[in-house]
Each structure stands twice: as structure tokens, then as C-alpha cells.
Design a protein around this motif. Sequence first.
Motif, PDB file in Angstrom:
ATOM      1  N   GLU A  18       3.949  -1.303   3.671  1.00 45.85           N
ATOM      2  CA  GLU A  18       3.425   0.040   3.408  1.00 45.85           C
ATOM      3  C   GLU A  18       4.613   0.940   3.080  1.00 45.85           C
ATOM      4  OE1 GLU A  18      -0.602  -0.124   5.935  1.00 45.85           O
ATOM      5  OE2 GLU A  18       1.100   0.736   7.004  1.00 45.85           O
ATOM      6  N   ILE A  19       4.529   1.603   1.934  1.00 43.40           N
ATOM      7  CA  ILE A  19       5.682   2.387   1.472  1.00 43.40           C
ATOM      8  C   ILE A  19       5.283   3.828   1.188  1.00 43.40           C
ATOM      9  CG2 ILE A  19       7.343   2.643  -0.440  1.00 43.40           C
ATOM     10  CD1 ILE A  19       7.665  -0.337  -0.493  1.00 43.40           C
ATOM     11  N   SER A  20       6.140   4.734   1.657  1.00 41.47           N
ATOM     12  CA  SER A  20       5.991   6.165   1.356  1.00 41.47           C
ATOM     13  C   SER A  20       7.138   6.562   0.427  1.00 41.47           C
ATOM     14  CB  SER A  20       6.099   6.961   2.657  1.00 41.47           C
ATOM     15  OG  SER A  20       6.352   8.330   2.382  1.00 41.47           O
ATOM     16  N   ILE A  21       6.898   7.525  -0.465  1.00 39.44           N
ATOM     17  CA  ILE A  21       8.025   7.991  -1.296  1.00 39.44           C
ATOM     18  C   ILE A  21       8.571   9.322  -0.785  1.00 39.44           C
ATOM     19  CG2 ILE A  21       7.318   6.708  -3.347  1.00 39.44           C
ATOM     20  CD1 ILE A  21       6.606   9.602  -4.512  1.00 39.44           C
ATOM     21  N   GLY A  22       8.084   9.796   0.341  1.00 37.07           N
ATOM     22  CA  GLY A  22       8.644  11.035   0.895  1.00 37.07           C
ATOM     23  C   GLY A  22       7.684  11.671   1.876  1.00 37.07           C
ATOM     24  N   ASP A  23       8.227  12.596   2.667  1.00 36.24           N
ATOM     25  CA  ASP A  23       7.412  13.258   3.685  1.00 36.24           C
ATOM     26  C   ASP A  23       6.615  14.416   3.108  1.00 36.24           C
ATOM     27  OD1 ASP A  23       8.080  11.569   5.716  1.00 36.24           O
ATOM     28  OD2 ASP A  23       9.750  12.794   6.444  1.00 36.24           O
ATOM     29  N   TYR A  24       5.698  14.102   2.239  1.00 35.13           N
ATOM     30  CA  TYR A  24       4.770  15.077   1.672  1.00 35.13           C
ATOM     31  C   TYR A  24       3.561  14.288   1.224  1.00 35.13           C
ATOM     32  CZ  TYR A  24       7.630  13.151  -2.019  1.00 35.13           C
ATOM     33  OH  TYR A  24       8.342  12.282  -2.796  1.00 35.13           O
ATOM     34  N   VAL A  25       2.435  14.975   1.044  1.00 32.15           N
ATOM     35  CA  VAL A  25       1.217  14.238   0.706  1.00 32.15           C
ATOM     36  C   VAL A  25       0.833  14.483  -0.753  1.00 32.15           C
ATOM     37  CG1 VAL A  25      -1.213  13.882   1.293  1.00 32.15           C
ATOM     38  CG2 VAL A  25       0.448  14.363   3.099  1.00 32.15           C
ATOM     39  N   LEU A  26       0.737  13.401  -1.502  1.00 31.19           N
ATOM     40  CA  LEU A  26       0.283  13.469  -2.903  1.00 31.19           C
ATOM     41  C   LEU A  26      -1.244  13.334  -2.918  1.00 31.19           C
ATOM     42  CD1 LEU A  26       2.870  10.859  -4.178  1.00 31.19           C
ATOM     43  CD2 LEU A  26       2.949  13.298  -4.691  1.00 31.19           C
ATOM     44  N   SER A  27      -1.838  13.652  -4.055  1.00 35.13           N
ATOM     45  CA  SER A  27      -3.300  13.543  -4.140  1.00 35.13           C
ATOM     46  C   SER A  27      -3.766  12.101  -4.120  1.00 35.13           C
ATOM     47  CB  SER A  27      -3.805  14.198  -5.422  1.00 35.13           C
ATOM     48  OG  SER A  27      -3.234  15.455  -5.552  1.00 35.13           O
ATOM     49  N   GLY A  28      -2.879  11.202  -4.476  1.00 33.87           N
ATOM     50  CA  GLY A  28      -3.235   9.784  -4.476  1.00 33.87           C
ATOM     51  C   GLY A  28      -1.959   8.966  -4.574  1.00 33.87           C
ATOM     52  N   GLY A  29      -2.108   7.660  -4.521  1.00 33.79           N
ATOM     53  CA  GLY A  29      -0.918   6.800  -4.522  1.00 33.79           C
ATOM     54  C   GLY A  29      -0.338   6.520  -5.900  1.00 33.79           C
ATOM     55  N   LEU A  38       1.153   8.325  -8.379  1.00 34.44           N
ATOM     56  CA  LEU A  38       2.496   8.806  -8.730  1.00 34.44           C
ATOM     57  C   LEU A  38       3.544   8.090  -7.878  1.00 34.44           C
ATOM     58  CD1 LEU A  38       1.848  12.620  -9.272  1.00 34.44           C
ATOM     59  CD2 LEU A  38       1.939  10.794 -10.965  1.00 34.44           C
ATOM     60  N   ALA A  39       3.172   7.782  -6.647  1.00 41.77           N
ATOM     61  CA  ALA A  39       4.094   7.027  -5.780  1.00 41.77           C
ATOM     62  C   ALA A  39       4.298   5.623  -6.347  1.00 41.77           C
ATOM     63  CB  ALA A  39       3.538   6.966  -4.360  1.00 41.77           C
ATOM     64  N   ALA A  40       3.226   5.011  -6.842  1.00 42.29           N
ATOM     65  CA  ALA A  40       3.343   3.668  -7.430  1.00 42.29           C
ATOM     66  C   ALA A  40       4.240   3.718  -8.663  1.00 42.29           C
ATOM     67  CB  ALA A  40       1.963   3.119  -7.784  1.00 42.29           C
ATOM     68  N   PHE A  88       0.863  -1.185   0.000  1.00 45.64           N
ATOM     69  CA  PHE A  88       0.000   0.000   0.000  1.00 45.64           C
ATOM     70  C   PHE A  88       0.899   1.236   0.000  1.00 45.64           C
ATOM     71  CE2 PHE A  88      -2.644   2.947   2.817  1.00 45.64           C
ATOM     72  CZ  PHE A  88      -3.326   3.484   1.730  1.00 45.64           C
ATOM     73  N   LEU A  89       0.685   2.130  -0.982  1.00 48.06           N
ATOM     74  CA  LEU A  89       1.457   3.370  -1.055  1.00 48.06           C
ATOM     75  C   LEU A  89       0.773   4.399  -0.164  1.00 48.06           C
ATOM     76  CD1 LEU A  89       3.845   3.107  -2.981  1.00 48.06           C
ATOM     77  CD2 LEU A  89       1.935   1.853  -3.959  1.00 48.06           C
ATOM     78  N   THR A  90       1.496   4.888   0.818  1.00 50.56           N
ATOM     79  CA  THR A  90       0.889   5.794   1.786  1.00 50.56           C
ATOM     80  C   THR A  90       1.950   6.664   2.448  1.00 50.56           C
ATOM     81  OG1 THR A  90      -0.332   5.858   3.903  1.00 50.56           O
ATOM     82  CG2 THR A  90       0.966   3.881   3.501  1.00 50.56           C
ATOM     83  N   PRO A  91       1.627   7.942   2.738  1.00 53.71           N
ATOM     84  CA  PRO A  91       2.653   8.803   3.344  1.00 53.71           C
ATOM     85  C   PRO A  91       3.092   8.336   4.732  1.00 53.71           C
ATOM     86  CG  PRO A  91       0.569   9.990   3.055  1.00 53.71           C
ATOM     87  CD  PRO A  91       0.402   8.666   2.401  1.00 53.71           C
ATOM     88  N   ASP A  92       2.293   7.475   5.391  1.00 54.19           N
ATOM     89  CA  ASP A  92       2.751   7.005   6.708  1.00 54.19           C
ATOM     90  C   ASP A  92       3.436   5.631   6.625  1.00 54.19           C
ATOM     91  OD1 ASP A  92       0.549   5.411   6.350  1.00 54.19           O
ATOM     92  OD2 ASP A  92      -0.556   6.113   8.120  1.00 54.19           O
TER      93      ASP A  92
END
Length: 252
Positions: free
Chosen positions: A156-167, A169-171, A112-116
Amino acid sequence: MIIMRLFSVIEIYFQTCSTLSSFIFAGMRIDILTVLPELLESPLQHSIMKRAQEKGLLQIHIHQLRKWAVNEYGQVDDYQYGGGAGMVMMCEPLAKAIEELSGERTYDEIIFLTPDGKMLNQKIANTLSLKENLLLICGHYKGIDERIREHFVTKEISIGDYVLSGGELAAAVLVDTIGRLIPGVLNDETSALFDSFQDNLLAPPVYTRPEDFRGWKVPDILMSGDHNKIEDWRHEQSVKRSSERRPDLKQE
Ligand code: ADE
């Protein structure tokens, strides 16, 4: 010098491993669950990701989550219990999608791509690049119902300490990072081995023609033809750059 020799030995070892593994490695399959497939399509259809798929080393399957919606309106989200602004992605569509896809193959990881989540780094990418089947879940709105995280998600993976509109771009970032490390994807696999962050070091500066641009010269050492000295210089530059720009990498 001893360090450079050690690098050469490691390099030969990895080259041998990756040559061998490209014979036995059947390739990786990544399934992605999303409500916005369009956001993912273009970033994964060019350059190295395109080549990886053409070579049959990487298969990417993007699934519209609304296929498993709870009603004919394509609903996949609802208000959160306890009140508060923002919708939450519901259990049922996600559970059904994960169960249907898991019935067709066994996933090494359901991510799950998530900022936390745990911050993505090269070590995580290296580990994931050796897996065969990954399922990625892109969240939206306030996130996904916690029960899906507890009962289905394995990482659970985050790509950085900022919040994207959805997962999404992180995926795309995660797939690109992993995809280029799959054995056989890069022509010269040592170029991935010496990327920034392998060995917790940033890559050294690089130059190309012309030798003199507006009076700005390429360092003499690179024009010397002495490959041992060049390797030593590059290593020194990597160490210098890493301690100036990313002293935190040393501690990892
Ligand atoms: N979804 C929203 N923001 C994110 C982030 N920083 N990393 C991963 N997934 C996310």
C-alpha cells in the motif's frame, strides 16, 4: 575526494549493471485498475513515459473497473456498513478484476494507492523499477472494502500526507517515478543515479547559458573546466542543500 572516487566506482558499477540488465531485462508491464481511465491516459503518454513505451521497455495497460461491475448499471461501489457518509468500492468487481488479470500473469506486487499506505520515496521506486509485472489499484470515494486489502493487496503506497480525490494521480506519479528508473529508459542513466534523493541527498544547483544574466553570475568553479573540483563543489552543494532543507533525510 575519496568520497568522489567512491561515487565514480559506484557509477561505473551501476552503468555496467544497467547496460547488462538492459540486455536481459524484458521490460516492465504495469496494469492499472480504475473507474477514471481518462485521468491516467494523458500523464503517461508524454516525454520519458512515452519514450519508455516506444522503446518497448514499459507497457502500461489501463483497465476500466466497471467492466467487472455487479450489474448492468456499472455499479462498483455501495454504502458502508455501520452507516456514515461516502461510498465504498465493493469486493466483487475488484476481486473479479484482480483474479482475471492474475490468471494471465503473475504479479510481483499488487499495489493499492492510498493515503494511509507507506510513503513513496526513491528507495521504494528503485526497488519497484526492477519488477516485471505490477498491478495498481486506484481507490475512490471512501476507499475500497478492507477485505480486498487483506486478501489481494501486497503493498500500500501513499504519495504524501494529503488526500486526493482518487488514486489515479497517485498512480501516475508512481508509474512516472518507477518508469524513468527502468534500465535503458534514460539515455544517460547516470542522470537518474545522481537525481535528488539517490543516496538521501538533494541534487546540487544547476546553471545554463548565459554566463551572466542581469548581473547574476554562474559560480566561477563551474566555468573552470576542472572536473574534479566541479564534482567536489557539486557534492558540497548537495550536502549543504540537504542539511538546510531536508535534515530528516540523514536519518533515513
Ligand atoms: N488516494 C488519495 N490520496 C492519496 C495519496 N495521498 N496517496 C496515494 N493515494 C491516494
